[in-house]
Design a protein around this motif. Structure first.
Motif, PDB file in Angstrom:
ATOM      1  N   ASN A 265       0.966  -1.181   0.027  1.00 11.76           N
ATOM      2  CA  ASN A 265       0.140  -0.181  -0.093  1.00 11.76           C
ATOM      3  C   ASN A 265       0.735   1.369   0.097  1.00 11.76           C
ATOM      4  N   GLY A 266       0.512   2.322  -0.930  1.00  8.37           N
ATOM      5  CA  GLY A 266       1.359   3.284  -0.870  1.00  8.37           C
ATOM      6  C   GLY A 266       1.253   4.167   0.388  1.00  8.37           C
ATOM      7  N   SER A 267       2.040   5.478   0.332  1.00  7.34           N
ATOM      8  CA  SER A 267       2.263   6.399   1.473  1.00  7.34           C
ATOM      9  C   SER A 267       0.744   7.321   1.025  1.00  7.34           C
ATOM     10  N   PRO A 268       0.065   7.697   2.053  1.00  9.56           N
ATOM     11  CA  PRO A 268      -1.034   8.573   1.578  1.00  9.56           C
ATOM     12  C   PRO A 268      -0.478   9.990   1.281  1.00  9.56           C
ATOM     13  N   PHE A 269       0.854  10.421   1.370  1.00  6.61           N
ATOM     14  CA  PHE A 269       1.258  11.654   1.084  1.00  6.61           C
ATOM     15  C   PHE A 269       2.142  11.674  -0.382  1.00  6.61           C
ATOM     16  N   ALA A 270       1.933  12.610  -1.142  1.00  3.41           N
ATOM     17  CA  ALA A 270       2.672  13.032  -2.480  1.00  3.41           C
ATOM     18  C   ALA A 270       4.331  13.186  -2.066  1.00  3.41           C
ATOM     19  N   ASP A 271       4.568  14.010  -1.022  1.00  9.29           N
ATOM     20  CA  ASP A 271       5.821  14.202  -0.572  1.00  9.29           C
ATOM     21  C   ASP A 271       6.234  13.736   0.729  1.00  9.29           C
ATOM     22  N   GLU A 272       7.565  13.268   0.623  1.00 12.92           N
ATOM     23  CA  GLU A 272       8.023  12.509   1.962  1.00 12.92           C
ATOM     24  C   GLU A 272       8.629  13.646   2.850  1.00 12.92           C
ATOM     25  N   THR A 273       8.109  13.352   4.201  1.00 15.77           N
ATOM     26  CA  THR A 273       8.855  13.996   5.157  1.00 15.77           C
ATOM     27  C   THR A 273       9.575  13.261   6.312  1.00 15.77           C
ATOM     28  N   PRO A 274      10.439  13.793   7.189  1.00 15.21           N
ATOM     29  CA  PRO A 274      11.317  12.750   8.086  1.00 15.21           C
ATOM     30  C   PRO A 274      10.132  11.896   9.126  1.00 15.21           C
ATOM     31  N   PHE A 275       9.152  12.774   9.565  1.00 20.69           N
ATOM     32  CA  PHE A 275       8.329  12.160  10.378  1.00 20.69           C
ATOM     33  C   PHE A 275       6.828  12.208  10.126  1.00 20.69           C
ATOM     34  N   TYR A 276       5.821  11.347  10.788  1.00 20.38           N
ATOM     35  CA  TYR A 276       4.741  11.561  10.745  1.00 20.38           C
ATOM     36  C   TYR A 276       3.671  11.214  12.089  1.00 20.38           C
ATOM     37  N   ALA A 277       2.772  11.915  12.082  1.00 17.08           N
ATOM     38  CA  ALA A 277       1.897  11.653  13.523  1.00 17.08           C
ATOM     39  C   ALA A 277       0.695  11.266  13.190  1.00 17.08           C
ATOM     40  N   LEU A 278       0.196  10.117  13.910  1.00 19.05           N
ATOM     41  CA  LEU A 278      -1.234   9.649  13.678  1.00 19.05           C
ATOM     42  C   LEU A 278      -2.062  10.082  14.769  1.00 19.05           C
ATOM     43  N   VAL A 309      -4.159  13.916   6.200  1.00 21.17           N
ATOM     44  CA  VAL A 309      -5.191  13.050   5.573  1.00 21.17           C
ATOM     45  C   VAL A 309      -6.194  12.868   6.893  1.00 21.17           C
ATOM     46  N   LEU A 310      -7.297  13.221   6.463  1.00 21.85           N
ATOM     47  CA  LEU A 310      -8.499  12.941   7.678  1.00 21.85           C
ATOM     48  C   LEU A 310      -9.167  11.608   6.985  1.00 21.85           C
ATOM     49  N   ALA A 311      -9.346  10.605   7.638  1.00 16.43           N
ATOM     50  CA  ALA A 311     -10.117   9.557   7.223  1.00 16.43           C
ATOM     51  C   ALA A 311     -11.650   9.917   6.961  1.00 16.43           C
ATOM     52  N   GLN A 312     -12.164   9.520   5.734  1.00 15.17           N
ATOM     53  CA  GLN A 312     -13.475   9.693   5.388  1.00 15.17           C
ATOM     54  C   GLN A 312     -14.302   8.696   5.766  1.00 15.17           C
ATOM     55  N   SER A 313     -13.784   7.395   6.054  1.00 18.28           N
ATOM     56  CA  SER A 313     -14.618   6.330   6.405  1.00 18.28           C
ATOM     57  C   SER A 313     -13.866   5.412   7.282  1.00 18.28           C
ATOM     58  N   GLN A 314     -14.737   4.288   7.857  1.00 19.98           N
ATOM     59  CA  GLN A 314     -13.843   3.506   8.730  1.00 19.98           C
ATOM     60  C   GLN A 314     -12.793   2.561   8.046  1.00 19.98           C
ATOM     61  N   THR A 315     -12.907   2.469   6.632  1.00 20.55           N
ATOM     62  CA  THR A 315     -11.842   1.730   5.959  1.00 20.55           C
ATOM     63  C   THR A 315     -10.561   2.578   5.764  1.00 20.55           C
ATOM     64  N   GLN A 316     -11.097   4.042   5.507  1.00 18.59           N
ATOM     65  CA  GLN A 316      -9.665   4.748   5.625  1.00 18.59           C
ATOM     66  C   GLN A 316      -8.750   4.989   6.824  1.00 18.59           C
ATOM     67  N   ALA A 317      -9.947   5.013   7.898  1.00 17.30           N
ATOM     68  CA  ALA A 317      -9.244   5.003   9.337  1.00 17.30           C
ATOM     69  C   ALA A 317      -8.247   3.686   9.382  1.00 17.30           C
ATOM     70  N   ALA A 318      -8.957   2.657   8.984  1.00 17.47           N
ATOM     71  CA  ALA A 318      -8.021   1.432   9.224  1.00 17.47           C
ATOM     72  C   ALA A 318      -6.921   1.361   8.447  1.00 17.47           C
ATOM     73  N   ASN A 319      -6.841   1.928   7.230  1.00 18.65           N
ATOM     74  CA  ASN A 319      -5.635   2.114   6.360  1.00 18.65           C
ATOM     75  C   ASN A 319      -4.638   2.890   7.060  1.00 18.65           C
ATOM     76  N   LEU A 320      -5.139   4.126   7.579  1.00 21.39           N
ATOM     77  CA  LEU A 320      -4.265   5.066   8.101  1.00 21.39           C
ATOM     78  C   LEU A 320      -3.463   4.247   9.473  1.00 21.39           C
ATOM     79  N   TRP A 321      -4.175   3.481  10.191  1.00 22.12           N
ATOM     80  CA  TRP A 321      -3.774   2.979  11.378  1.00 22.12           C
ATOM     81  C   TRP A 321      -2.842   1.589  11.020  1.00 22.12           C
ATOM     82  N   ALA A 322      -3.125   1.276   9.911  1.00 21.38           N
ATOM     83  CA  ALA A 322      -2.109   0.032   9.518  1.00 21.38           C
ATOM     84  C   ALA A 322      -0.680   0.531   9.121  1.00 21.38           C
TER      85      ALA A 322
END
Ligand code: 2HG
Ligand code: ZN
Length: 462
Positions: A265-278, A309-322
């Motif tokens: 599964n790809g990154s949700p972001f077009a550009d890479e940054t050193p860190f991410y927060a969920l 990125v703000l999840a718009q569905s439970q599936t998207q939320a699960a993908n972000l948590w993954a």
């Protein structure tokens, strides 16, 4: 193990519940760590607290070392049986005994799987909120014995907060019913809390009564990309001020890359940054979502957040948590050295800079992956084993790295283990977090509960 002893064990639990074939025993004698070789002498699978008690009494008579074993998902070697010990595995004691919807408690045997407990609570419109990536295989007794933390500690606290009662068999072979599920009980020392985080060194947890809570009406999930780790404490502050947070996790780009490579599964972001927060927050209605977006815009303007990125569905939320929850598994092929540290939240950026300097100066060439529970000040340092190094060479270098990291943790006022426990991995650095007086008292307490020293010897301290 001598045949007479095996016969006595079989007389207690039944012939098929004692394993002696080394190949069958080996998986019961190890956890998720990679530095040690499991060599259990035998495995016993009791079906009741009374059987546990009889096994412990027999072990006392025969001076037989016992390693208690739950889901074997530990990361500090607490469940390793390397010296011919008897593994006492709670696999068969996995029953949910009772749910009390008025008291909001659940009573289960110690071998109950965490996810089964969560699902049973949900069937009663209640929630057991302690959660982590290994919930599908970890067992409640092990969670309690290590005071497991996880991804919701910022909102709900660690396992200790949810233990209302424990039935245990002490190392001396006595059954104790500790706190009996009560909310209020001020009748002297609370021995229940000694068993929480005792890592099997005082006795065996056989049954637990857990507090439950009401689930939130809804949850929102966002992932933010951040230019600089130093920005994260202030981002946390902004989100905390705006919302009720249920998680605030971070991971480095290297951690996310390991997950995206592994899962495809790809990154949700077009550009890479050193860190991410969920960020996960309670979402009662649209107002919470508006508050989340306002906090996000504020952080983009002032605090180094680049994108979100703000999840718009439970599936998207699960993908972000993954992206967060698959890190451990994605790194596992590289057999990493793991350290679960905590430092005060405000000190986290300086601590990370300090350890990066240490790595560059003294351990150049070793690859570091950062992630963890930023909201709890809990950092997971994973150092990957170079493919062409043997486990022994890597373990040797990591022992020295562990000492240096522990010195820095002490200097920053932190703890060498925030959630995985001491086990075998950290016992040489325990003194960086606990005073000589405290360690001596712990040893004395062990001798009271386990006078023959049969319970998980060599774990936490020698
Ligand atoms: C987590 O937070 C676990 O995912 C495991 O505590 C951390 O693999 C690790 O180092
Ligand atoms: Zn963790």
């Amino acid at each position: 193990m001598e045949p007479q002893l095996i016969a006595e064990l079989r007389a207690i639990v039944g012939a098929s519940r004692v394993l002696v074939d080394p190949r069958e025993c080996e998986p019961f004698g190890r956890d998720w760590t990679t530095f040690w070789q499991a060599r259990p002498g035998a495995v016993v699978l009791p079906g009741s607290t009374d059987q546990v008690q009889q096994v412990v009494q027999l072990a006392n008579r025969r001076r037989l070392a016992i390693v208690p074993s739950g889901g074997r998902t530990g990361l500090s070697g607490g469940a390793m049986a390397c010296n011919g010990e008897l593994v006492l595995a709670l696999d068969r004691m996995d029953r949910i005994i009772d749910v009390d919807p008025v008291a909001e408690t659940l009573t289960c045997q110690a071998g109950a799987i965490t996810r089964t407990v969560q699902e049973e609570a949900a069937r009663h419109n209640l929630m057991y909120p302690v959660d982590f990536a290994s919930s599908g295989s970890s067992r409640i007794g092990g969670n309690i014995a290590t005071n497991a933390g996880g991804i919701k500690v910022i909102r709900y606290g660690d396992t200790r907060h949810w233990v209302r009662g424990l039935k245990v068999v002490t190392g001396a072979g006595e059954q104790l019913d500790l706190n009996r599920g009560l909310v209020k009980n001020n009748s002297g020392y609370d021995l229940r809390h000694l068993f929480i985080a005792s890592e099997g060194t005082l006795g065996i947890i056989c049954e637990a009564t857990l507090a439950l809570t009401r689930p939130p009406r809804g949850l929102g999930v966002m992932v933010l990309s951040v230019a600089d780790f130093a920005a994260l404490p202030e981002v946390l502050h902004r989100f905390k001020a705006a919302l009720t947070l249920t998680a605030f996790e971070f991971f480095s780009h290297r951690a996310m890359a390991a997950v995206t490579e592994r899962t495809g599964n790809g990154s949700p972001f077009a550009d890479e940054t050193p860190f991410y927060a969920l960020v996960e927050f309670e979402r009662g209605g649209d107002a919470d979502e508006r508050d989340a977006l306002a906090a996000f815009e504020d952080c983009v303007a002032d605090h180094g957040v680049r994108d979100g990125v703000l999840a718009q569905s439970q599936t998207q939320a699960a993908n972000l948590w993954a992206l967060r929850e698959n890190i451990t598994e994605s790194l596992s092929p590289r057999a990493p050295y793991k350290s679960d540290l905590s430092v005060p939240i405000a000190a986290m950026p300086a601590f990370v800079r300090d350890i990066e300097a240490l790595m560059a100066n003294r351990f150049a060439g070793l690859e570091v992956v950062w992630f963890g529970h930023l909201g709890d000040g809990n950092i997971h340092l994973n150092v990957l084993k170079p493919d062409d190094w043997t486990t022994d060479r890597f373990a040797g270098v990591c022992a020295s790295l562990g000492q240096s990291v522990a010195e820095r943790v002490e200097a920053f006022g932190g703890s060498i283990s925030a959630e995985h426990g001491i086990g075998l991995l950290k016992k040489d650095t325990l003194h960086f977090s606990r005073s000589p007086g405290e360690i001596e008292l712990m040893k004395q307490i062990k001798r009271i509960f386990d006078p023959e020293g049969i319970m998980n010897p060599g774990k936490i301290f020698d």
